[in-house]
Design a protein around this motif. Sequence first.
Motif, PDB file in Angstrom:
ATOM      1  N   PRO A 148       0.825  -1.308   0.024  1.00 49.92           N
ATOM      2  CA  PRO A 148      -0.070  -0.207   0.032  1.00 49.92           C
ATOM      3  C   PRO A 148       0.940   1.273   0.116  1.00 49.92           C
ATOM      4  CG  PRO A 148      -1.067  -1.795   1.599  1.00 49.92           C
ATOM      5  CD  PRO A 148       0.530  -2.014   1.233  1.00 49.92           C
ATOM      6  N   PHE A 149       0.615   2.258  -0.894  1.00 52.19           N
ATOM      7  CA  PHE A 149       0.894   3.567  -0.701  1.00 52.19           C
ATOM      8  C   PHE A 149       0.661   4.454   0.338  1.00 52.19           C
ATOM      9  CE2 PHE A 149       0.603   7.968  -2.171  1.00 52.19           C
ATOM     10  CZ  PHE A 149       2.255   8.502  -2.087  1.00 52.19           C
ATOM     11  N   VAL A 150       1.199   5.076   1.193  1.00 51.96           N
ATOM     12  CA  VAL A 150       0.945   5.895   2.226  1.00 51.96           C
ATOM     13  C   VAL A 150       1.350   7.327   1.726  1.00 51.96           C
ATOM     14  CG1 VAL A 150       1.153   6.492   4.606  1.00 51.96           C
ATOM     15  CG2 VAL A 150       0.805   4.037   3.919  1.00 51.96           C
ATOM     16  N   PRO A 151       0.330   8.149   1.905  1.00 51.87           N
ATOM     17  CA  PRO A 151       0.779   9.628   1.536  1.00 51.87           C
ATOM     18  C   PRO A 151       1.757  10.147   2.599  1.00 51.87           C
ATOM     19  CG  PRO A 151      -1.551   9.327   1.369  1.00 51.87           C
ATOM     20  CD  PRO A 151      -0.986   8.093   2.093  1.00 51.87           C
ATOM     21  N   ASP A 152       2.705  10.989   2.086  1.00 54.04           N
ATOM     22  CA  ASP A 152       3.700  11.663   2.879  1.00 54.04           C
ATOM     23  C   ASP A 152       3.120  12.971   3.583  1.00 54.04           C
ATOM     24  OD1 ASP A 152       5.710  12.485   4.306  1.00 54.04           O
ATOM     25  OD2 ASP A 152       6.938  13.335   2.349  1.00 54.04           O
ATOM     26  N   CYS A 153       2.566  13.029   4.698  1.00 52.99           N
ATOM     27  CA  CYS A 153       1.924  14.080   5.339  1.00 52.99           C
ATOM     28  C   CYS A 153       2.110  13.947   6.887  1.00 52.99           C
ATOM     29  CB  CYS A 153       0.470  14.272   5.097  1.00 52.99           C
ATOM     30  SG  CYS A 153      -0.371  13.085   5.881  1.00 52.99           S
ATOM     31  N   PRO A 154       2.033  15.122   7.626  1.00 56.65           N
ATOM     32  CA  PRO A 154       2.403  15.055   9.188  1.00 56.65           C
ATOM     33  C   PRO A 154       1.385  14.201   9.528  1.00 56.65           C
ATOM     34  CG  PRO A 154       2.596  17.300   8.262  1.00 56.65           C
ATOM     35  CD  PRO A 154       2.248  16.510   7.115  1.00 56.65           C
ATOM     36  N   GLY A 155       1.655  13.068  10.510  1.00 57.78           N
ATOM     37  CA  GLY A 155       0.828  12.452  11.314  1.00 57.78           C
ATOM     38  C   GLY A 155       0.324  11.174  10.529  1.00 57.78           C
ATOM     39  N   ALA A 156       0.887  10.799   9.216  1.00 57.07           N
ATOM     40  CA  ALA A 156       0.475   9.637   8.461  1.00 57.07           C
ATOM     41  C   ALA A 156       0.671   8.566   9.488  1.00 57.07           C
ATOM     42  CB  ALA A 156       1.297   9.644   7.329  1.00 57.07           C
ATOM     43  N   GLU A 157       1.334   8.335  10.126  1.00 58.60           N
ATOM     44  CA  GLU A 157       1.707   7.192  11.053  1.00 58.60           C
ATOM     45  C   GLU A 157       0.414   6.784  11.899  1.00 58.60           C
ATOM     46  OE1 GLU A 157       2.998  10.572  13.613  1.00 58.60           O
ATOM     47  OE2 GLU A 157       3.241   9.779  11.508  1.00 58.60           O
ATOM     48  N   LEU A 158      -0.573   7.767  11.946  1.00 63.03           N
ATOM     49  CA  LEU A 158      -1.990   7.604  12.644  1.00 63.03           C
ATOM     50  C   LEU A 158      -2.762   6.586  11.947  1.00 63.03           C
ATOM     51  CD1 LEU A 158      -1.913  11.104  14.368  1.00 63.03           C
ATOM     52  CD2 LEU A 158      -1.047   8.811  15.506  1.00 63.03           C
ATOM     53  N   GLY A 159      -2.350   6.610  10.690  1.00 58.59           N
ATOM     54  CA  GLY A 159      -3.668   5.940   9.866  1.00 58.59           C
ATOM     55  C   GLY A 159      -3.155   4.439   9.822  1.00 58.59           C
ATOM     56  N   TYR A 182     -10.783   1.060  -6.350  1.00 58.28           N
ATOM     57  CA  TYR A 182     -11.447   0.002  -5.681  1.00 58.28           C
ATOM     58  C   TYR A 182     -11.471  -0.385  -4.515  1.00 58.28           C
ATOM     59  CZ  TYR A 182      -7.504  -3.277  -6.028  1.00 58.28           C
ATOM     60  OH  TYR A 182      -6.395  -3.953  -5.756  1.00 58.28           O
ATOM     61  N   ILE A 183     -10.184  -0.326  -3.803  1.00 56.18           N
ATOM     62  CA  ILE A 183     -10.050  -0.839  -2.483  1.00 56.18           C
ATOM     63  C   ILE A 183     -11.003   0.144  -1.456  1.00 56.18           C
ATOM     64  CG2 ILE A 183      -8.365  -0.829  -0.663  1.00 56.18           C
ATOM     65  CD1 ILE A 183      -6.373  -1.570  -2.634  1.00 56.18           C
ATOM     66  N   ALA A 184     -10.825   1.588  -1.961  1.00 56.40           N
ATOM     67  CA  ALA A 184     -11.564   2.617  -1.164  1.00 56.40           C
ATOM     68  C   ALA A 184     -13.070   2.290  -1.138  1.00 56.40           C
ATOM     69  CB  ALA A 184     -11.303   3.961  -1.822  1.00 56.40           C
ATOM     70  N   ALA A 265      -6.234   4.128   1.148  1.00 55.94           N
ATOM     71  CA  ALA A 265      -6.397   3.229   0.192  1.00 55.94           C
ATOM     72  C   ALA A 265      -6.085   4.113  -1.212  1.00 55.94           C
ATOM     73  CB  ALA A 265      -7.964   2.804   0.098  1.00 55.94           C
ATOM     74  N   THR A 266      -4.726   4.359  -1.247  1.00 54.45           N
ATOM     75  CA  THR A 266      -4.175   5.453  -2.162  1.00 54.45           C
ATOM     76  C   THR A 266      -3.588   4.888  -3.507  1.00 54.45           C
ATOM     77  OG1 THR A 266      -2.745   6.060  -0.661  1.00 54.45           O
ATOM     78  CG2 THR A 266      -4.447   7.439  -0.949  1.00 54.45           C
ATOM     79  N   GLY A 267      -3.553   3.610  -3.591  1.00 59.44           N
ATOM     80  CA  GLY A 267      -3.005   2.779  -4.449  1.00 59.44           C
ATOM     81  C   GLY A 267      -1.672   2.039  -4.019  1.00 59.44           C
ATOM     82  N   ARG A 268      -1.252   1.277  -4.708  1.00 58.56           N
ATOM     83  CA  ARG A 268      -0.083   0.086  -4.402  1.00 58.56           C
ATOM     84  C   ARG A 268       0.892   0.235  -5.388  1.00 58.56           C
ATOM     85  NH1 ARG A 268      -1.944  -3.855  -1.036  1.00 58.56           N
ATOM     86  NH2 ARG A 268      -0.492  -5.427  -1.629  1.00 58.56           N
ATOM     87  N   LEU A 269       2.168   0.229  -4.621  1.00 62.55           N
ATOM     88  CA  LEU A 269       3.458   0.213  -5.232  1.00 62.55           C
ATOM     89  C   LEU A 269       4.131  -0.910  -5.359  1.00 62.55           C
ATOM     90  CD1 LEU A 269       4.869   3.602  -3.384  1.00 62.55           C
ATOM     91  CD2 LEU A 269       3.757   3.348  -5.677  1.00 62.55           C
ATOM     92  N   PRO A 270       5.016  -1.234  -6.295  1.00 58.32           N
ATOM     93  CA  PRO A 270       5.675  -2.398  -6.567  1.00 58.32           C
ATOM     94  C   PRO A 270       6.604  -2.681  -5.536  1.00 58.32           C
ATOM     95  CG  PRO A 270       5.364  -1.417  -8.762  1.00 58.32           C
ATOM     96  CD  PRO A 270       5.061  -0.317  -7.581  1.00 58.32           C
TER      97      PRO A 270
END
Length: 452
Positions: A148-159, A182-184, A265-270
């Motif tokens: 899973p791709f995790v957006p780079d933003c302050p507090g992202a570790e809380l998600g 589709y995941i979202a 649910a922002t996409g998936r990276l290889p």
Amino acid sequence: MAAADTQYDYDLFTIGAGSGGVRASRVAAAHGARVAVAEEHRVGGTCVIRGCVPKKMLVYGAHFAEDLHDAARFGWTVGERRFDWIALRDAVLADVDRLNGLYRQTLENNKVTIFDERATITGPHEITLASGRTVTARIVLVATGARPFVPDCPGAELGITSNEAFHLDAVPERVLIAGGGYIANEFAGIFNALGAKVTIMNRGETILRGYDEALRDRLLQISLLKGIDFRFNASFRGIARSDGGALRVSMTGHDDLEADCVLFATGRLPNSGGLGLEAQGVTLGERGAIPVDRFSRTATDWIYAVGDVTDRVQLTPVAIREGQAFADTVFGDQPSSVDYDCIPSAVFSHPPLASVGMTEGEARNAYGGVKVYQSDFRPMKNVIAGRNERSLYKMVCDGTSGRILGLHMIGPDAPEILQAAAVAVKAGLTKADFDATVALHPTMAEELVLMR
């Protein structure tokens, strides 16, 4: 296959035991190859362990919310309805354990050696395991999937991501789901049906990019009626935990929002990092994808890759076909490649949608003149249940020959129905062929041969 090359410990070493890696390893072994597989998590991969299989089970569980409500209209007296998330969660995880065991058994039955640890490529034909052991192989197959791709933003570790969603201790009261794919939309339907207040936050202005516009619009309309909120053109500014324990989400273009859970649910990276590929002459592509030719071979002739890590088509059945084709080509003396045309896909939203072939927009761009046929109807079950939710079937045809270029459906059991219809689209059948087929009545599927 050719006789085993005794200068190597194995003929094939597969890194990653997901759907593609397991199929490739099993078939290669059946062709007579000496095969080993390394998997640092659990055998079965994303689909079986933390993806489409457990998610579909949650979808089944969530559908009972509406079914139990509608039962009264069909004469059933249902007692007090009460949902136990822990019971569903643990039943799903138990079945994941069962499937994990079956996948291991499949490999073992085919005499494939399994290493339950991470593996990296450390030299020509050389693989080093996390334990420090080094082995050699004539061919190395990378089948490490995606993450899973995790957006780079302050507090992202809380998600959390979809990986953690299957292990929650309770259904959150308020869920913010970031993403429009589709995941979202699948998790939005699940959590909404199970009683959560769901908001979908999307950085764009449409959901399910790549699907036909009519289906996207219909799912959006139905989702809004079910109580799911949408925030479009919104990007994260940050996530912070309030004194009361809730998460306060700040985003562009909209007011702050409080949630008990933020699901990315922002996409998936290889999943290609740290495998040692670059040192062996494999230059990673955009988003970390491993570039391969039509036989799944990389720029280094003894390294191959299949599945999501190649970022060709991130679908489990595609990874399986790629794994089969690889094994047949390299170890079965049967050169094979995968045909990526007319791959069916589905979104197990509430209701689900399914699609094969070109969207109307794609067909007009490619062919100019097209004819579009639709059936917009209320399923019989919804009529009796008193639900106004409507299904939509759409057929896109070449305006000259009548050949079906695309078939798109949203409604109950749409993926189950489309699988058979996708055969007809792949075979190049025409609207006249469908018209000549007698309807199976009364079914929803009969609308496929009645569209005008």
